[in-house]
Scaffold this motif. Structure first.
Motif, PDB file in Angstrom:
ATOM      1  N   GLY A 152       0.573  -1.487  -0.181  1.00  0.00           N
ATOM      2  CA  GLY A 152       0.606   0.116  -0.144  1.00  0.00           C
ATOM      3  C   GLY A 152       0.508   1.137   0.057  1.00  0.00           C
ATOM      4  N   GLN A 153       1.756   1.309   1.649  1.00  0.00           N
ATOM      5  CA  GLN A 153       3.170   2.184   1.071  1.00  0.00           C
ATOM      6  C   GLN A 153       3.657   3.069  -0.694  1.00  0.00           C
ATOM      7  N   ARG A 154       4.248   1.319  -1.261  1.00  0.00           N
ATOM      8  CA  ARG A 154       4.588   2.244  -2.353  1.00  0.00           C
ATOM      9  C   ARG A 154       3.371   2.322  -3.562  1.00  0.00           C
ATOM     10  N   MET A 155       2.625   1.559  -2.926  1.00  0.00           N
ATOM     11  CA  MET A 155       1.236   2.489  -4.394  1.00  0.00           C
ATOM     12  C   MET A 155       1.483   3.343  -3.825  1.00  0.00           C
ATOM     13  N   ARG A 156       0.825   4.343  -2.363  1.00  0.00           N
ATOM     14  CA  ARG A 156       0.217   5.813  -2.746  1.00  0.00           C
ATOM     15  C   ARG A 156       1.357   6.500  -3.150  1.00  0.00           C
ATOM     16  N   MET A 157       2.483   5.888  -2.533  1.00  0.00           N
ATOM     17  CA  MET A 157       3.907   6.740  -2.828  1.00  0.00           C
ATOM     18  C   MET A 157       3.845   7.047  -4.833  1.00  0.00           C
ATOM     19  N   HIS A 158       3.890   6.466  -5.271  1.00  0.00           N
ATOM     20  CA  HIS A 158       3.764   6.359  -6.215  1.00  0.00           C
ATOM     21  C   HIS A 158       2.566   7.102  -7.198  1.00  0.00           C
ATOM     22  N   LEU A 159       1.155   6.761  -7.162  1.00  0.00           N
ATOM     23  CA  LEU A 159       0.259   7.618  -7.265  1.00  0.00           C
ATOM     24  C   LEU A 159       0.390   9.214  -6.683  1.00  0.00           C
ATOM     25  N   GLU A 160       0.678   9.591  -5.953  1.00  0.00           N
ATOM     26  CA  GLU A 160       1.079  10.916  -4.920  1.00  0.00           C
ATOM     27  C   GLU A 160       2.181  11.571  -6.187  1.00  0.00           C
ATOM     28  N   ALA A 161       3.302  10.606  -6.991  1.00  0.00           N
ATOM     29  CA  ALA A 161       4.489  11.619  -7.061  1.00  0.00           C
ATOM     30  C   ALA A 161       3.081  11.697  -8.249  1.00  0.00           C
ATOM     31  N   LEU A 162       2.737  11.016  -9.237  1.00  0.00           N
ATOM     32  CA  LEU A 162       2.143  11.078 -10.437  1.00  0.00           C
ATOM     33  C   LEU A 162       0.488  12.106  -9.975  1.00  0.00           C
ATOM     34  N   ALA A 163       0.155  12.066  -8.628  1.00  0.00           N
ATOM     35  CA  ALA A 163      -0.883  13.387  -8.935  1.00  0.00           C
ATOM     36  C   ALA A 163      -0.471  15.168  -8.641  1.00  0.00           C
ATOM     37  N   ARG A 164       1.021  15.015  -8.580  1.00  0.00           N
ATOM     38  CA  ARG A 164       1.540  16.274  -7.974  1.00  0.00           C
ATOM     39  C   ARG A 164       2.152  16.128  -9.834  1.00  0.00           C
ATOM     40  N   LYS A 165       1.918  15.553 -10.491  1.00  0.00           N
ATOM     41  CA  LYS A 165       2.093  16.042 -12.250  1.00  0.00           C
ATOM     42  C   LYS A 165       1.017  16.647 -12.729  1.00  0.00           C
ATOM     43  N   ARG A 214      -6.507   8.051  -2.191  1.00  0.00           N
ATOM     44  CA  ARG A 214      -6.558   7.590  -1.055  1.00  0.00           C
ATOM     45  C   ARG A 214      -6.764   5.886  -0.467  1.00  0.00           C
ATOM     46  N   GLY A 215      -7.421   5.850   0.745  1.00  0.00           N
ATOM     47  CA  GLY A 215      -7.237   4.301   0.795  1.00  0.00           C
ATOM     48  C   GLY A 215      -6.389   3.906   2.664  1.00  0.00           C
ATOM     49  N   LEU A 216      -6.648   2.455   2.297  1.00  0.00           N
ATOM     50  CA  LEU A 216      -6.264   1.811   3.535  1.00  0.00           C
ATOM     51  C   LEU A 216      -5.679   0.974   3.428  1.00  0.00           C
ATOM     52  N   GLY A 217      -3.505   0.586   3.668  1.00  0.00           N
ATOM     53  CA  GLY A 217      -3.157  -0.413   3.646  1.00  0.00           C
ATOM     54  C   GLY A 217      -3.165  -0.441   1.890  1.00  0.00           C
ATOM     55  N   ALA A 218      -3.227  -2.035   1.675  1.00  0.00           N
ATOM     56  CA  ALA A 218      -3.337  -2.167   0.881  1.00  0.00           C
ATOM     57  C   ALA A 218      -4.628  -2.241   0.047  1.00  0.00           C
ATOM     58  N   MET A 219      -5.402  -1.438   0.107  1.00  0.00           N
ATOM     59  CA  MET A 219      -6.696  -0.869  -0.838  1.00  0.00           C
ATOM     60  C   MET A 219      -6.998   0.661  -0.581  1.00  0.00           C
ATOM     61  N   VAL A 220      -5.919   0.803  -2.041  1.00  0.00           N
ATOM     62  CA  VAL A 220      -5.080   1.932  -2.774  1.00  0.00           C
ATOM     63  C   VAL A 220      -6.151   2.263  -3.973  1.00  0.00           C
ATOM     64  N   ALA A 221      -6.518   3.902  -4.058  1.00  0.00           N
ATOM     65  CA  ALA A 221      -7.213   4.107  -4.765  1.00  0.00           C
ATOM     66  C   ALA A 221      -7.451   5.888  -5.680  1.00  0.00           C
ATOM     67  N   PHE A 222      -7.871   6.269  -6.322  1.00  0.00           N
ATOM     68  CA  PHE A 222      -7.245   7.009  -6.669  1.00  0.00           C
ATOM     69  C   PHE A 222      -8.644   7.886  -8.125  1.00  0.00           C
ATOM     70  N   GLU A 223      -8.363   9.129  -7.462  1.00  0.00           N
ATOM     71  CA  GLU A 223     -10.828   9.924  -8.072  1.00  0.00           C
ATOM     72  C   GLU A 223     -10.121  10.522  -9.114  1.00  0.00           C
ATOM     73  N   LEU A 224     -10.371  10.484 -10.437  1.00  0.00           N
ATOM     74  CA  LEU A 224      -9.979  11.401 -11.673  1.00  0.00           C
ATOM     75  C   LEU A 224     -10.867  12.767 -11.676  1.00  0.00           C
ATOM     76  N   VAL A 225     -10.647  13.785 -11.609  1.00  0.00           N
ATOM     77  CA  VAL A 225     -11.305  14.808 -12.285  1.00  0.00           C
ATOM     78  C   VAL A 225     -11.247  15.992 -13.160  1.00  0.00           C
ATOM     79  N   LYS A 226     -12.621  16.652 -13.759  1.00  0.00           N
ATOM     80  CA  LYS A 226     -12.045  17.088 -15.312  1.00  0.00           C
ATOM     81  C   LYS A 226     -11.490  18.220 -14.737  1.00  0.00           C
ATOM     82  N   ASP A 227     -11.817  18.971 -12.825  1.00  0.00           N
ATOM     83  CA  ASP A 227     -11.013  19.919 -13.030  1.00  0.00           C
ATOM     84  C   ASP A 227     -10.835  20.033 -11.486  1.00  0.00           C
TER      85      ASP A 227
END
Ligand SMILES: Cc1ncc(COP(=O)(O)O)c(C=O)c1O
Length: 433
Positions: A327-340, A348-361
């Motif tokens: 979960g930590q590896r997934m989160r770090m990867h996604l958070e870096a992606l989200a910054r770009k 968000r999520g807990l442990g290895a239950m990780v998700a990212f939300e897609l928005v138009k704006d």
């Protein structure tokens, strides 16, 4: 014509439309990888929807099943019971939170576990009303459809639903729903719609699965426990998706230190074999008369043998710690992606239950279901299986087996970045770099 295309055509002709599928027809699977009918390899970030926490075909699960098949495969526990069922009940009674006597009943599916938890709570309290939450998912049978708080694809056209089911807001900080607002909504329900003294149960997923991996805040879960104690309501934690080591603890509600009265579990419990359970306070579980609970297949010996092996593997391979690591590896990867990429509004999520939300704006946070579908399609083309979720179908969830080797996880995350970048129309290396 490829074999997959042929299977797709045969599926369309032979299987009802309502049974939605991806276009990947599997012929072989091993741990966190699978191969389709045309020999294409995929990394599996779906794990059969959080079922294969121990990976595809874990050798200990396979050996336990093979051994059991040599002895007997089915007798029906009601007709001629067997020791392995009783021993698995004892093991779950010991690991489910709560310092009080517990009992366990086995069934086949998550929906069946939820149905039985509601039956048991109603019988014990002699009350009928049940409270569930917006965005919650509890299954596809009639009662569980009624409890589900997501219309498409689960409820449209399938009513009428059983009566006496009420929905309250689930806290969702990213969507502006705080714990206080969610509690105020429950208060509104208690004053406007249903007397708390008529409520048999409150059922909640401590981490919503289909609803978008929304994590219930600790103060909210504690407040629910208090309300249930005040009004004599049975608190049910639906751990069908979040349980069995997925979040870094055996049950996701343990993160909040809240003790539910009943816990429903399924998916990861059977390690790929259909098994579900309700575990809870002995006094509540014992309320119903003999013959009122159970079923022909519930606690099938093959599935019970698989579950014993699953519990052994969770312990011997420390899968709770592995879930935290994955979960930590997934989160770090996604958070870096989200910054770009501004299209990723929330990780968000807990442990290895990780998700990212897609928005138009990122300012309006308008859900982007089209982009979400495009990410899944691009990932599949590149050999990665992903699932979406969320009431607006704009969340991508990652549910890799907890046994996934680090190298395969790295490979899967790299494909994920490429898929997001391709779907969003950004150069992959710019997004990944
Ligand atoms: C939280 C939760 N409850 C219940 C269910 C229903 O389980 P099943 O599909 O095994 O009936 C699911 C399935 O995704 C779930 O996530």
């Amino acid at each position: 014509m490829t074999k997959s295309a042929d299977l797709k055509a045969r599926k369309a002709a032979a299987v009802p439309n309502g049974v939605g599928t991806k276009g990947i027809y599997v012929v072989k699977a091993e741990n966190s990888e699978l191969w389709d009918a045309d020999g294409r390899r995929y990394i599996d970030f779906a794990a059969g929807i959080a079922v294969l926490n121990t990976g595809h075909r874990h050798p200990r699960v396979m050996a336990a099943v093979a051994d059991q098949a040599q002895a007997f495969t089915h007798t029906c526990f009601h007709v001629t019971p067997y020791e392995s069922y009783i021993r698995l009940a004892e093991r779950l009674n010991a690991v489910v939170p709560g310092d009080f006597p517990k009992k366990t009943l086995f069934l086949n599916s998550g929906a069946e576990a939820v149905e039985n938890a509601i039956k048991i709570a109603r019988y014990y309290t002699k009350r009928s009303a049940v409270i569930a939450f917006s965005g919650g998912f509890h299954g596809r049978t009639h009662m569980t459809m009624a409890l589900t708080g997501k219309v498409m694809p689960y409820k449209r056209g399938f009513g009428p639903f059983p009566a006496e089911v009420y929905h309250a807001e689930f806290p969702q900080p990213y969507r502006g729903i705080t714990t206080d607002q969610a509690l105020a909504d429950l208060d509104r329900l208690f004053h406007g719609d249903v007397d708390p003294k008529s409520v048999a149960a409150i059922i909640i997923e401590p981490v919503q699965g289909e609803g978008g991996f929304n994590v219930a805040p600790v103060d909210f879960l504690r407040a629910l426990r208090k309300l249930c104690d005040e009004h004599g309501i049975v608190l049910i934690a639906d751990e069908v998706q979040g349980g069995i080591a997925r979040t870094g603890k055996m049950f996701s509600i343990e993160h909040a230190g809240v003790v539910p009265d009943l816990v429903t579990m399924a998916k990861g419990l059977g390690g790929g074999f259909p098994l579900s359970a309700v575990t809870g306070r002995a006094a509540i579980m014992d309320a119903a008369h003999p013959g009122g609970l159970g079923g022909t297949y519930g606690g099938n010996p093959i599935c019970i043998a698989a579950a014993h092996a699953v519990l052994d593997v969770i312990e011997s391979e420390d899968l709770c710690a592995k879930a935290t690591h994955v979960g930590q590896r997934m989160r770090m990867h996604l958070e870096a992606l989200a910054r770009k990429l501004p299209c990723i509004g929330d990780v968000r999520g807990l442990g290895a239950m990780v998700a990212f939300e897609l928005v138009k704006d990122p300012k309006t946070r308008e859900p982007d279901a089209e982009l979400t579908a495009a990410i899944l399609a691009h990932a599949e083309q590149r050999g990665l299986i992903l699932l979406s979720c969320g009431t607006s179908a704009n969340v991508v969830r990652l549910l890799a087996p907890l046994t996934i080797p680090d190298a395969v996880l790295t490979e899967g995350l790299a494909i994920l970045s490429e898929a997001v970048a391709a779907a969003y129309g950004v150069e992959a290396d710019r997004a990944v770099a």
